[in-house]
Design a protein around this motif. Structure first.
Motif, short mmCIF file in Angstrom:
data_model
loop_
_atom_site.label_atom_id
_atom_site.label_comp_id
_atom_site.label_asym_id
_atom_site.label_seq_id
_atom_site.Cartn_x
_atom_site.Cartn_y
_atom_site.Cartn_z
N ALA A 18 0.83 -1.21 0.00
CA ALA A 18 0.00 0.00 0.00
C ALA A 18 0.86 1.26 0.00
O ALA A 18 0.43 2.32 -0.44
N THR A 19 2.08 1.13 0.51
CA THR A 19 3.00 2.26 0.51
C THR A 19 3.51 2.46 -0.90
O THR A 19 3.93 1.51 -1.56
N SER A 20 3.46 3.68 -1.38
CA SER A 20 3.86 3.96 -2.76
C SER A 20 5.32 3.59 -2.99
O SER A 20 6.12 3.53 -2.06
N LEU A 21 5.65 3.37 -4.25
CA LEU A 21 7.00 2.96 -4.60
C LEU A 21 8.03 3.99 -4.16
O LEU A 21 9.09 3.64 -3.64
N TYR A 22 7.76 5.27 -4.37
CA TYR A 22 8.76 6.28 -4.03
C TYR A 22 8.99 6.33 -2.52
O TYR A 22 10.12 6.57 -2.07
N GLU A 23 7.95 6.07 -1.73
CA GLU A 23 8.13 6.06 -0.27
C GLU A 23 8.95 4.85 0.16
O GLU A 23 9.77 4.93 1.09
N GLN A 24 8.76 3.72 -0.50
CA GLN A 24 9.58 2.54 -0.21
C GLN A 24 11.05 2.81 -0.52
O GLN A 24 11.95 2.44 0.25
N ILE A 25 11.30 3.48 -1.65
CA ILE A 25 12.67 3.79 -2.03
C ILE A 25 13.29 4.76 -1.02
O ILE A 25 14.43 4.58 -0.60
N ALA A 26 12.52 5.77 -0.64
CA ALA A 26 13.02 6.74 0.34
C ALA A 26 13.38 6.05 1.64
O ALA A 26 14.43 6.33 2.25
N THR A 41 32.04 10.14 1.74
CA THR A 41 31.71 11.30 0.92
C THR A 41 30.27 11.73 1.11
O THR A 41 29.93 12.89 0.91
N GLY A 42 29.40 10.77 1.47
CA GLY A 42 27.99 11.10 1.63
C GLY A 42 27.22 11.15 0.34
O GLY A 42 26.02 11.43 0.34
N ARG A 43 27.88 10.85 -0.77
CA ARG A 43 27.20 10.98 -2.06
C ARG A 43 26.33 9.75 -2.35
O ARG A 43 26.79 8.62 -2.27
N LEU A 44 25.07 10.02 -2.72
CA LEU A 44 24.16 8.94 -3.11
C LEU A 44 24.37 8.60 -4.58
O LEU A 44 24.91 9.42 -5.35
N PRO A 45 23.94 7.42 -5.01
CA PRO A 45 24.01 7.09 -6.44
C PRO A 45 23.20 8.10 -7.26
O PRO A 45 22.34 8.81 -6.75
N SER A 46 23.47 8.14 -8.55
CA SER A 46 22.75 9.03 -9.44
C SER A 46 21.29 8.61 -9.54
O SER A 46 20.92 7.47 -9.20
N GLU A 47 20.46 9.52 -10.02
CA GLU A 47 19.04 9.20 -10.20
C GLU A 47 18.86 8.01 -11.13
O GLU A 47 18.04 7.12 -10.88
N VAL A 56 12.49 1.48 -11.54
CA VAL A 56 11.44 2.51 -11.57
C VAL A 56 11.91 3.67 -12.45
O VAL A 56 13.07 3.76 -12.82
N SER A 57 11.00 4.56 -12.75
CA SER A 57 11.32 5.71 -13.59
C SER A 57 12.06 6.77 -12.78
O SER A 57 12.05 6.77 -11.54
N ARG A 58 12.69 7.69 -13.50
CA ARG A 58 13.40 8.79 -12.82
C ARG A 58 12.43 9.70 -12.09
O ARG A 58 12.79 10.32 -11.10
N VAL A 59 11.19 9.76 -12.58
CA VAL A 59 10.18 10.57 -11.88
C VAL A 59 9.96 10.00 -10.48
O VAL A 59 9.89 10.75 -9.50
N THR A 60 9.86 8.69 -10.38
CA THR A 60 9.66 8.05 -9.08
C THR A 60 10.87 8.28 -8.18
O THR A 60 10.73 8.54 -6.97
N VAL A 61 12.06 8.19 -8.77
CA VAL A 61 13.29 8.42 -7.98
C VAL A 61 13.31 9.85 -7.46
O VAL A 61 13.65 10.09 -6.29
N ARG A 62 12.94 10.80 -8.29
CA ARG A 62 12.95 12.21 -7.87
C ARG A 62 11.96 12.44 -6.73
O ARG A 62 12.24 13.22 -5.81
N LEU A 63 10.82 11.77 -6.79
CA LEU A 63 9.85 11.90 -5.70
C LEU A 63 10.45 11.37 -4.39
O LEU A 63 10.26 11.95 -3.32
N ALA A 64 11.17 10.26 -4.49
CA ALA A 64 11.81 9.69 -3.29
C ALA A 64 12.86 10.64 -2.73
O ALA A 64 12.92 10.88 -1.51
#
Length: 252
Positions: A18-26, A41-47, A56-64
């Motif tokens: 029930a939790t949206s995909l972007y919330e699961q990723i976050a 470094t604290g750097r996360l992987p690229s979108e 998932v799409s980059r839109v979903t990643v950006r929401l996360a």
């Protein structure tokens, strides 16, 4: 202790949850950040990298990522990517210590890689500091944390230090070398913090792009006699590095 990059668990997301995909990723990214996965470094992987990992799409990643930014867990650096908030390497300016020692005291896995060591005729502006000496030792060292470059140091040192071996110069901070060979450590230093863009040499060495912003710490150290101990430029990647100092207010 931080985990190596290959320790990322590629557990698939629940598509029926029930939790949206972007919330699961976050949530997944936040758990990994709290476990120290992206240190130092604290750097996360690229979108695109995150999207490929989770399918998932980059839109979903950006929401996360937007969710993590809004919660104060992540900060975005224009042109550089997303970083864990509040995990910066700090260099105190109110205590005289070597760049390498400052990293070690923070519990970081700091190493140095010697790139150049040679006796040189001092440039005119440097010769004035070491006068009457006309020659000195030039040392170039790359500073790394967990194997990733954080700074490049170009140092001019007294000629007397040229008898140190390559291995000794690679292992010991400049102030330690000075104390061993000169019989005393520097007593004071003049420090200036500047900013500049990386040329091709700096970009290649620090594994960044040409034109990226750098912090530059210019340090000239002196012995109690007033003689110059070292003249160094540190070219520092600024994404996760900051210079700090404490001061006391005095009423006029």
């Amino acid at each position: 202790m931080s985990k190596p990059a290959n320790s990322v668990l590629h557990t698939p997301l629940s598509r029926e949850n029930a939790t949206s995909l972007y919330e699961q990723i976050a949530t997944r990214l936040l758990e990994e950040m709290e476990a120290g996965l992206y240190e130092p470094t604290g750097r996360l992987p690229s979108e695109s990298g995150i999207g490929e990992r989770f399918g998932v799409s980059r839109v979903t990643v950006r929401l996360a990522l937007d969710k993590l930014v809004s919660e104060g867990a992540v900060v975005r650096k224009q042109g550089k990517g997303s970083y864990v908030a509040g995990r910066q390497v700090r260099h105190g300016l109110d205590t005289l210590r070597s760049f390498h020692e400052s990293l070690k005291l923070q519990g970081l896995k700091a190493t140095m890689r010697l790139l150049e060591k040679k006796v040189v005729t001092l440039p005119d502006d440097v010769r004035q500091r070491f006068a009457p000496a006309a020659k000195g030792l030039f040392v170039q060292r790359l500073h790394l944390v967990d194997g990733e470059p954080v700074a490049l140091g170009d140092s001019y040192l007294p000629h007397k230090l040229h008898t140190f071996s390559w291995n000794e110069v690679e292992r010991q901070p400049a102030y330690s070398l000075l104390a061993d060979r000169m019989g005393e450590a520097p007593a004071r230093a003049d420090i200036a913090i500047l900013a500049q863009r990386a040329d091709q040499r700096l970009a290649d060495t620090l594994k960044i792009s040409e034109g990226d912003a750098l912090l530059v710490m210019r340090r000239t150290s002196y012995f109690t006699s007033g003689a110059c101990a070292d003249h160094t430029h540190f070219y520092v990647r600024p994404e996760r590095y900051e210079f700090v100092m404490s001061s006391t207010f005095r009423a006029s």
